[in-house]
Motif scaffolding. Sequence first.
Motif, PDB file in Angstrom:
ATOM      1  N   ILE A  19      -5.787 -32.098 -29.042  1.00  0.00           N
ATOM      2  CA  ILE A  19      -4.760 -33.142 -28.920  1.00  0.00           C
ATOM      3  C   ILE A  19      -4.915 -34.407 -29.909  1.00  0.00           C
ATOM      4  N   ALA A  20      -3.944 -34.236 -30.927  1.00  0.00           N
ATOM      5  CA  ALA A  20      -4.220 -35.136 -32.027  1.00  0.00           C
ATOM      6  C   ALA A  20      -2.957 -35.872 -32.645  1.00  0.00           C
ATOM      7  N   ASP A  21      -2.814 -36.678 -33.572  1.00  0.00           N
ATOM      8  CA  ASP A  21      -1.526 -37.519 -33.863  1.00  0.00           C
ATOM      9  C   ASP A  21      -1.083 -36.773 -34.968  1.00  0.00           C
ATOM     10  N   THR A  22      -1.918 -36.034 -35.792  1.00  0.00           N
ATOM     11  CA  THR A  22      -1.400 -35.005 -36.855  1.00  0.00           C
ATOM     12  C   THR A  22      -2.092 -33.707 -36.899  1.00  0.00           C
ATOM     13  N   ILE A  23      -1.511 -32.761 -37.712  1.00  0.00           N
ATOM     14  CA  ILE A  23      -1.987 -31.418 -37.764  1.00  0.00           C
ATOM     15  C   ILE A  23      -3.546 -31.461 -38.671  1.00  0.00           C
ATOM     16  N   THR A  24      -3.533 -32.611 -39.375  1.00  0.00           N
ATOM     17  CA  THR A  24      -4.746 -32.673 -40.235  1.00  0.00           C
ATOM     18  C   THR A  24      -5.907 -33.260 -39.259  1.00  0.00           C
ATOM     19  N   ASP A  25      -5.621 -34.357 -38.259  1.00  0.00           N
ATOM     20  CA  ASP A  25      -6.583 -34.966 -37.112  1.00  0.00           C
ATOM     21  C   ASP A  25      -6.761 -33.730 -36.255  1.00  0.00           C
ATOM     22  N   THR A  40     -12.512 -32.661 -46.328  1.00  0.00           N
ATOM     23  CA  THR A  40     -11.296 -33.432 -46.352  1.00  0.00           C
ATOM     24  C   THR A  40     -10.131 -32.435 -46.395  1.00  0.00           C
ATOM     25  N   TYR A  41      -9.142 -33.033 -45.488  1.00  0.00           N
ATOM     26  CA  TYR A  41      -7.995 -32.146 -45.186  1.00  0.00           C
ATOM     27  C   TYR A  41      -6.745 -32.429 -45.831  1.00  0.00           C
ATOM     28  N   LYS A  42      -5.743 -31.433 -45.851  1.00  0.00           N
ATOM     29  CA  LYS A  42      -4.458 -31.618 -46.873  1.00  0.00           C
ATOM     30  C   LYS A  42      -3.497 -30.810 -46.133  1.00  0.00           C
ATOM     31  N   ASP A  43      -2.682 -31.450 -45.577  1.00  0.00           N
ATOM     32  CA  ASP A  43      -1.235 -30.673 -44.933  1.00  0.00           C
ATOM     33  C   ASP A  43      -0.612 -30.335 -46.249  1.00  0.00           C
ATOM     34  N   VAL A  44      -0.464 -28.928 -46.145  1.00  0.00           N
ATOM     35  CA  VAL A  44      -0.088 -28.213 -47.298  1.00  0.00           C
ATOM     36  C   VAL A  44       1.319 -27.321 -46.885  1.00  0.00           C
ATOM     37  N   GLY A  45       2.025 -26.830 -47.735  1.00  0.00           N
ATOM     38  CA  GLY A  45       3.254 -26.008 -47.572  1.00  0.00           C
ATOM     39  C   GLY A  45       2.834 -24.696 -47.061  1.00  0.00           C
ATOM     40  N   ARG A  46       3.981 -23.990 -47.115  1.00  0.00           N
ATOM     41  CA  ARG A  46       3.841 -22.439 -46.510  1.00  0.00           C
ATOM     42  C   ARG A  46       3.410 -21.777 -47.912  1.00  0.00           C
ATOM     43  N   SER A  47       3.546 -22.279 -49.020  1.00  0.00           N
ATOM     44  CA  SER A  47       2.875 -21.384 -50.267  1.00  0.00           C
ATOM     45  C   SER A  47       1.586 -21.149 -50.195  1.00  0.00           C
ATOM     46  N   VAL A  48       0.939 -21.910 -49.442  1.00  0.00           N
ATOM     47  CA  VAL A  48      -0.656 -21.647 -49.494  1.00  0.00           C
ATOM     48  C   VAL A  48      -0.820 -20.283 -48.964  1.00  0.00           C
ATOM     49  N   ILE A  49       0.027 -19.586 -48.161  1.00  0.00           N
ATOM     50  CA  ILE A  49      -0.011 -18.283 -47.751  1.00  0.00           C
ATOM     51  C   ILE A  49      -0.252 -17.283 -48.645  1.00  0.00           C
ATOM     52  N   TYR A  50       0.595 -17.478 -49.883  1.00  0.00           N
ATOM     53  CA  TYR A  50       0.776 -16.559 -50.793  1.00  0.00           C
ATOM     54  C   TYR A  50      -0.333 -16.813 -51.943  1.00  0.00           C
ATOM     55  N   GLY A  51      -0.806 -17.991 -52.017  1.00  0.00           N
ATOM     56  CA  GLY A  51      -1.949 -18.380 -52.883  1.00  0.00           C
ATOM     57  C   GLY A  51      -3.301 -17.753 -52.614  1.00  0.00           C
ATOM     58  N   GLY A  52      -3.417 -17.425 -51.466  1.00  0.00           N
ATOM     59  CA  GLY A  52      -4.879 -16.623 -51.308  1.00  0.00           C
ATOM     60  C   GLY A  52      -6.046 -17.601 -50.816  1.00  0.00           C
ATOM     61  N   GLN A  53      -5.777 -18.981 -50.660  1.00  0.00           N
ATOM     62  CA  GLN A  53      -6.731 -19.842 -50.359  1.00  0.00           C
ATOM     63  C   GLN A  53      -6.946 -19.828 -49.193  1.00  0.00           C
ATOM     64  N   VAL A  84      -2.953 -26.087 -43.230  1.00  0.00           N
ATOM     65  CA  VAL A  84      -3.810 -27.341 -43.496  1.00  0.00           C
ATOM     66  C   VAL A  84      -4.906 -26.505 -44.288  1.00  0.00           C
ATOM     67  N   THR A  85      -5.428 -26.850 -45.452  1.00  0.00           N
ATOM     68  CA  THR A  85      -6.396 -26.592 -46.390  1.00  0.00           C
ATOM     69  C   THR A  85      -7.480 -27.675 -46.109  1.00  0.00           C
ATOM     70  N   ARG A  86      -8.835 -27.156 -46.526  1.00  0.00           N
ATOM     71  CA  ARG A  86      -9.964 -28.264 -46.086  1.00  0.00           C
ATOM     72  C   ARG A  86     -10.689 -28.059 -47.245  1.00  0.00           C
ATOM     73  N   SER A  87     -11.535 -29.116 -47.838  1.00  0.00           N
ATOM     74  CA  SER A  87     -12.317 -28.881 -49.073  1.00  0.00           C
ATOM     75  C   SER A  87     -13.544 -30.118 -48.850  1.00  0.00           C
ATOM     76  N   LEU A  88     -14.673 -29.603 -49.270  1.00  0.00           N
ATOM     77  CA  LEU A  88     -15.911 -30.503 -49.127  1.00  0.00           C
ATOM     78  C   LEU A  88     -15.742 -31.783 -49.948  1.00  0.00           C
ATOM     79  N   ASP A  89     -16.080 -32.868 -49.315  1.00  0.00           N
ATOM     80  CA  ASP A  89     -15.925 -34.418 -50.105  1.00  0.00           C
ATOM     81  C   ASP A  89     -16.775 -34.309 -51.257  1.00  0.00           C
TER      82      ASP A  89
END
Length: 91
Positions: A19-25, A40-53, A84-89
Amino acid sequence: MSIYTIIESNSGLVWGTAIADTITDACRMIDADFGDHDFTYKDVGRSVIYGGQDHYVVYADTTGIDYMADDYEAVRALPIAGYVTRSLDNI
């Protein structure tokens, strides 16, 4: 606040529900449950599906069901709230 259920793209497993305010939360909360706090989290678009990330697919969940890791088919029937993608700070 909204309820979100998350599937991790590489494994296809249901990662959890939050239960959160945003999808990244929501993603941050689920990872914290596993002891992962350095991302660190980033709200990304649907194109991430095809990027392999590696990413999380986040679903809007109003079912009240406690999904298990292998309940991906049931979760995939829910409406997608985003990606959402995530990366190390420290990288």
